[in-house]
Scaffold this active site. Structure first.
Site, mmCIF file in Angstrom:
data_model
loop_
_atom_site.group_PDB
_atom_site.id
_atom_site.type_symbol
_atom_site.label_atom_id
_atom_site.label_comp_id
_atom_site.label_asym_id
_atom_site.label_seq_id
_atom_site.Cartn_x
_atom_site.Cartn_y
_atom_site.Cartn_z
ATOM 1 N N LEU A 73 36.347 -42.788 -43.769
ATOM 2 C CA LEU A 73 36.086 -43.698 -42.663
ATOM 3 C C LEU A 73 34.619 -44.146 -42.624
ATOM 4 C CD1 LEU A 73 37.576 -44.940 -40.270
ATOM 5 C CD2 LEU A 73 36.722 -43.057 -38.884
ATOM 6 N N ASP A 74 34.413 -45.439 -42.444
ATOM 7 C CA ASP A 74 33.061 -46.021 -42.320
ATOM 8 C C ASP A 74 32.207 -45.781 -43.550
ATOM 9 O OD1 ASP A 74 33.864 -46.740 -39.831
ATOM 10 O OD2 ASP A 74 32.578 -45.342 -38.748
#
Lengths: 305, 305, 305, 305
Positions: free
Chosen positions: C248-249
């Site tokens: 994520l990210d």
């Protein structure tokens, strides 16, 4: 399905923090004690100042201020406040100019467009997203091709064709004026409207007509600025939001910005890239205008951002 | 041959327009009427306000202002003005903090450096060009290689080697403190000084130590930020000027900026490009500090630029 | 009244100068002579190179190129060209990856949205203005409130509610996948889609899912980045367009940009300002993707802009 | 104590990654197969291309390229390589222009200055920090006040006073030319040299004279651009690095940049702010020139950055 903004805009505060404000703007000859008089007046009314800025132009010896007050801190209505301020303002001399605006009074805008719709898409999209302090009351176009955008946003679209001859053009302008004046707008936005406003229209709407020029003024005044920019080989192109005045491309500048280009960019590519700058600069400049952040003096502006 | 600034800096105004000013900064609990009290005080002294800004932090209910007054409009000396202001300030409560600065009192800075000289070159070059509102009273380096720069600018250079062991380091810091404190500087600038300031030093010099961090904080805290940035593949790198606090890399940010990088840029190339951002951000942040434009609250700053 | 783009997009060149191009992209282990082989191949086909760029990553010893050829200079069809290139590509080893794209083949995109419509307005406005090289084939939303935007642009809107429980969420994702896969899109754009894509979806759509993150990554990863930014007191906020990956990210960054904020900006104001950065960064990053300008390696990208 | 760069600059690579390169630049009429010929030539020599870019100007049908090769990948000396390339270049027609540069051959620059020293401080500071690919062989000033800067950096300073009369000026220019030509510099930098170069000097040094103009050309050509900018009320000011040509302020632009100004900025303040833009733009533009990244055509440039 309808846009988000069907709720009554009067219910919405213009201030992004959601707080209703009274905004006082003033321009007058500079003198010692102006700030004290203003501040004392506001303090006596219980006014809680949340944002304030001053500026003195040393050349013209002119004083400018913008002050935002929490509306709920004042017991008077905006009309009562205006009335109470009148004698104070009189002390600043006959040339003083001031406004007192209640941010709950959503500003009204008429947009004038031609064939290119990027600024129209952008401004109406912002309004639809509920983050832009205005109500678009009408769109006027000298072509029909952008009507669908206005209609999709529930905004009336007026098609006023512009003939090439002077008489026809003048008549078209008068038709536009009739439409525009019927709405008593706070802002008349030339959102890539490719017609030159006659001087008497500039004066009739002085301080209310905003133009977006597709160059970094004063570079490349006049026609086809991207082609001029390409020919000159500049490494940055820009856009300028300014008040329209009888002196073409020479009105007071509100906002400007630039973007980087390279040798690879054709005039057409510069046009495409430039649209981004145009949208951004118009949106910012218009917001400053709508929020009473711009004070004009001569062909310059004070922008309390 | 000596630098340009051999004239007595006391004769030079800090304000770029050449005008001597008294600058009042104040932070205190917010309340109605503060502005009125300030403005009335200044008006009574005949003070001609040339620049003023306010800000109220709604979360902490704290009021901040910076006001610049033409020195010549006031008949009192700065000391008399300070004395006269004392009872006014008292009305704003025991937590109020204020300063009154005469721009003719040039601020004094000590620069702490290590091996890299770009910030030192830049700051001393600005001072030599007479366009930076400070006097560099000393440069302290933990290496000798930058001594020549200070000497070329007629600034004393102190070489304080930093051993690797904790005890030696602590002693070195104490030596630095002795030198620094001897000058009573308004700013202690870590101009790429690669040593971490002990917490008690941060506190001793609270609000006076500025660091330039070679990343866009809070990205890439800690060591070798350009290598971290390269590894993460970011498209922009930056620099941050902040007050040093015991919480490493977490002090109140004064100024930041970024520059664009591409896949072509190695960590070494990023270092080179980043130096430009570091110089620019430090020069801007330090100027804000020297001109009393920065007010700190918690780990945030109000910057009246 | 219908949008401008009712003409068959197949007739429109993706290249802004109006010229149809064949675009070759290649990534392979670096070696001497690759450029010569490529150039000789293209020259033998009569290919007129209008834009070309190379890059060698010294760490991974990997070679990247993007070459644009005037389509009309080559007598072969794109399929014939692909076939002819196959044995050349084979010489660059089994790990070589390449694409040959005819810019007349307009890329297809599916947009995934939640409640906030600014990116949707912006992208569809660009397409309507005929200056964006894609066809939006569908919009999928986990709320209904943006359906009207898609419908106004003549694009089918699918409403897939996302329950809070894990099982319901998984089912919703599977429904989304079915819709998306039915269109065989070249780009799946998370245009402020506030759901975290399951790892297996990231892998299924690897290299085709673009996310716009509302912070300058790696700063303020996770939730409510504008609130984090406000709390930290940064002076710039940003947005990041990156490929979605199971981490994520942390996917490969395509494009980033920042805008300046001040102490006056509340988290809400930062959100408003940040939307402009989000729109701009997503539009640029997505264009790079659509024009085959992005080559991924590890969690980094080569962007031949 | 002496500056850092007392080591023989010949030992230092110009490339920031520390790698010695051969750089080939070529401009010639466009045709199919040029890239193939170049690439085949380089491949036959074993040349490992680390960076390459092409551009074709569609209007003038002209081809441009810059290619960087790892020096150690080629067994020939740079002279042998030049000789070997001659017959290849001949195939590109009599108007083809090319250079082959060994980055170990550090470029030589003469700086021409007047009274303002910010660009001189900046460039010499960069050289002293070992991150700028040039050797400053001389500084020529029409005033004496900057001599100390050159001397501090161990660079000879020549004081050539410029009388106001035409004959005296001409003689002064001839004296400057004699000094400059004696050094055979690769770059003659007008680092805020406030004298207008005579046309025959522009031609004598064509392609080697870089000027920094203190405005965002073509805005505010001529004298006192910051005063013009203030008068016009622009919101951005800029600087332009361009080759000097007989057409004043109209030479090919290499690099430009802008900075934001407000209503608060006096012309003097703009001058101060603008110096930062001037330093940055000159440093970048000059670096492009020194690294053979600039190819001129007409009054435009290709910049392979």
């Amino acid at each position: 399905m309808t846009p988000l903004h069907t709720d009554d805009p009067r219910n919405r505060p213009a201030h992004p923090s959601g707080e209703r404000q009274y905004v006082l703007t003033l321009g007058c000859p500079d003198d010692t004690g102006i700030v004290a008089k203003l501040a004392t007046f506001l303090a006596e009314k219980g006014g809680w100042i949340t944002e304030a800025a001053y500026f003195t132009d040393p050349e013209n010896n002119w004083f400018f201020t913008r002050q935002a007050i929490r509306a709920e801190s004042v017991s008077e209505s905006i009309e009562e406040l205006r009335e109470a301020f009148e004698p104070i303002a009189a002390e600043f001399g006959p040339r003083a100019q001031w406004r007192l605006w209640d941010t709950a009074e959503l500003k009204k805008a008429v947009l004038l467009v031609s064939r290119e719709g990027h600024c129209l898409h952008d401004l109406l999209g912002r309004v639809a997203e509920n983050d832009y302090p205005m109500e678009v009351v009408a769109v006027v176009g000298n072509h029909e091709n952008l009507a669908y955008i206005a209609e999709n946003h529930g905004v009336p679209f007026y098609h006023v064709p512009f003939p090439k001859d002077a008489v026809g053009k003048r008549r078209a302008f008068e038709e536009v004026a009739e439409i525009v004046n019927g709405y008593e707008p706070d802002a008349i936005v030339l959102a890539r409207f490719m017609q030159i406003l006659p001087p008497d229209f500039c004066e009739m709407w002085a301080g209310r007509v905003l133009n977006i020029h597709h160059s970094f003024l004063p570079s490349f005044m006049g026609a086809r600025p991207y082609h001029q920019a390409h020919k000159r080989g500049v490494k940055l192109i820009g856009a300028t939001c300014h008040y329209a005045t009888p002196d073409l491309d020479d009105g007071p500048i509100i906002e400007q910005d630039v973007i980087r280009v390279t040798h690879k960019d054709t005039p057409e590519e510069m046009q495409r890239l430039g649209r981004d700058a145009e949208k951004r600069v118009l949106a910012r400049g218009l917001r400053y205008h709508l929020e009473d952040r711009v004070l004009v003096y001569g062909n310059r502006t004070v922008v309390f951002d």
